[in-house]
Design a protein around this motif. Structure first.
Motif, short mmCIF file in Angstrom:
data_model
loop_
_atom_site.label_atom_id
_atom_site.label_comp_id
_atom_site.label_asym_id
_atom_site.label_seq_id
_atom_site.Cartn_x
_atom_site.Cartn_y
_atom_site.Cartn_z
N LEU A 121 0.85 -1.19 0.00
CA LEU A 121 0.00 0.00 0.00
C LEU A 121 0.88 1.24 0.00
N ASN A 122 0.45 2.26 -0.72
CA ASN A 122 1.11 3.56 -0.70
C ASN A 122 0.40 4.46 0.30
N LEU A 123 1.19 5.16 1.12
CA LEU A 123 0.63 6.02 2.15
C LEU A 123 0.72 7.48 1.75
N ASN A 136 -3.74 7.88 4.54
CA ASN A 136 -4.53 7.02 3.66
C ASN A 136 -3.59 6.01 3.01
N ALA A 137 -3.96 4.74 3.09
CA ALA A 137 -3.16 3.67 2.50
C ALA A 137 -3.95 3.02 1.39
N THR A 138 -3.45 3.12 0.16
CA THR A 138 -4.15 2.60 -1.00
C THR A 138 -3.20 1.77 -1.86
N PRO A 139 -3.72 0.74 -2.52
CA PRO A 139 -2.85 -0.09 -3.35
C PRO A 139 -2.43 0.65 -4.62
N PRO A 140 -1.23 0.36 -5.13
CA PRO A 140 -0.85 0.90 -6.43
C PRO A 140 -1.78 0.35 -7.50
N PRO A 141 -1.99 1.07 -8.58
CA PRO A 141 -2.88 0.57 -9.64
C PRO A 141 -2.36 -0.72 -10.26
N ASP A 142 -3.29 -1.59 -10.61
CA ASP A 142 -2.96 -2.85 -11.32
C ASP A 142 -1.95 -3.71 -10.57
N THR A 143 -2.09 -3.76 -9.24
CA THR A 143 -1.20 -4.59 -8.42
C THR A 143 -2.06 -5.44 -7.49
N SER A 157 -8.30 -7.22 -1.41
CA SER A 157 -8.13 -5.81 -1.70
C SER A 157 -7.87 -5.12 -0.38
N LEU A 158 -6.69 -4.52 -0.23
CA LEU A 158 -6.26 -3.92 1.03
C LEU A 158 -6.41 -2.41 0.97
N GLY A 159 -6.57 -1.81 2.15
CA GLY A 159 -6.60 -0.36 2.25
C GLY A 159 -7.06 0.07 3.62
N PHE A 160 -6.58 1.22 4.07
CA PHE A 160 -7.03 1.75 5.35
C PHE A 160 -6.79 3.25 5.43
N GLU A 161 -7.46 3.86 6.42
CA GLU A 161 -7.19 5.22 6.86
C GLU A 161 -6.91 5.15 8.35
N VAL A 162 -5.99 5.97 8.83
CA VAL A 162 -5.70 5.97 10.27
C VAL A 162 -5.42 7.39 10.74
N THR A 163 -5.97 7.70 11.92
CA THR A 163 -5.65 8.94 12.64
C THR A 163 -5.15 8.51 14.02
N ASP A 164 -4.98 9.49 14.91
CA ASP A 164 -4.44 9.12 16.22
C ASP A 164 -5.38 8.25 17.04
N ASP A 165 -6.70 8.26 16.74
CA ASP A 165 -7.62 7.45 17.54
C ASP A 165 -8.61 6.61 16.74
N LYS A 166 -8.50 6.61 15.39
CA LYS A 166 -9.41 5.84 14.54
C LYS A 166 -8.61 5.04 13.52
N PHE A 167 -9.15 3.87 13.18
CA PHE A 167 -8.57 3.03 12.12
C PHE A 167 -9.73 2.53 11.28
N LEU A 168 -9.76 2.89 10.02
CA LEU A 168 -10.81 2.47 9.09
C LEU A 168 -10.22 1.46 8.13
N SER A 169 -10.74 0.23 8.16
CA SER A 169 -10.23 -0.84 7.31
C SER A 169 -11.15 -1.04 6.11
N LEU A 186 -17.70 -4.65 2.71
CA LEU A 186 -18.53 -4.69 1.51
C LEU A 186 -19.36 -3.42 1.34
N LEU A 187 -19.81 -2.84 2.45
CA LEU A 187 -20.68 -1.65 2.40
C LEU A 187 -19.97 -0.40 2.90
N GLY A 188 -18.68 -0.46 3.00
CA GLY A 188 -17.91 0.66 3.55
C GLY A 188 -16.95 0.13 4.59
N PRO A 189 -16.06 0.98 5.08
CA PRO A 189 -15.00 0.48 5.95
C PRO A 189 -15.49 0.01 7.31
N TYR A 190 -14.74 -0.92 7.89
CA TYR A 190 -14.89 -1.23 9.31
C TYR A 190 -14.26 -0.07 10.07
#
Length: 198
Positions: A121-123, A136-143, A157-169, A186-190
């Motif tokens: 993932l690229n940050l 924000n962590a997102t995969p490179p295209p076509d990888t 398919s991997l990806g996340f967002e993180v702040t000091d007190d939240k982690f969205l998977s 499936l319907l949005g991040p955990y």
């Protein structure tokens, strides 16, 4: 090695114990109540910060699953300051419960891991307030992130967002034949809240 402040900040944000209690209560049909552990491990410390991740259903905390390794590195491309490289644990049964019992991680060495070349993932970093960021962590295209488990090819398919007190998977399992998501966000991040800082 002296690490850039940005790398240390994202490692600090990721480290801890999390759960998605509020989300699971609000939308129980779509989101299982999970606990997530991110523990720092002293691997690859010459050039990176490494985290062991594990999660469990809140009603089965004694049966955690999805053990994995996240290695935070400086990026090699000018527009990618940081990246996350994922590794699979060759025998995850040896580390079941290490999220709650980090002493189990003391025996972990690089020989226990299998590099997952496409699972990266690229940050990117966004300033929210002075000394407060969102990564924000997102995969490179076509990888595509693919690996073999028990002779079967698994794609995620991997990806996340993180702040000091939240982690969205945004992690999802992908059917390699159809390309459709089959499990996970499936319907949005955990949406996890940090309950304890490690």
């Amino acid at each position: 090695m002296t690490f850039p402040a940005q790398l240390l900040t994202v490692a600090n944000y990721l480290s801890g114990e999390f759960d998605n209690r509020e989300q699971a209560v609000a939308e129980p049909a779509w989101y299982v109540h999970l606990r997530l552990w991110h523990r720092l491990v002293p691997l690859f410390s010459e050039d990176s910060v490494t985290i062991f991740a594990e999660q469990a259903n809140i009603v089965n905390l004694e049966r955690p699953y999805r053990q994995r390794i996240m290695r935070i590195l400086q990026g090699s491309e000018p527009d990618v300051a940081l990246k996350i490289q994922y590794y699979m644990i060759k025998d995850p049964s040896t580390l079941i419960g290490a999220g709650q019992n980090p002493a189990l991680l003391n025996t972990l060495t690089p020989n226990h891991l299998e590099l997952l070349p496409g699972c990266v993932l690229n940050l990117t970093q966004q300033l929210l307030a002075p000394n407060s960021y969102k990564f924000n962590a997102t995969p490179p295209p076509d990888t595509p992130c693919c690996f073999s488990v028990g002779g079967n090819i698994v794609q995620v398919s991997l990806g996340f967002e993180v702040t000091d007190d939240k982690f969205l998977s945004y992690d999802k399992g992908i059917d390699p034949t159809t390309g459709k998501a089959t499990w996970g966000a499936l319907l949005g991040p955990y949406c996890y809240t940090k309950r304890e800082q490690y």
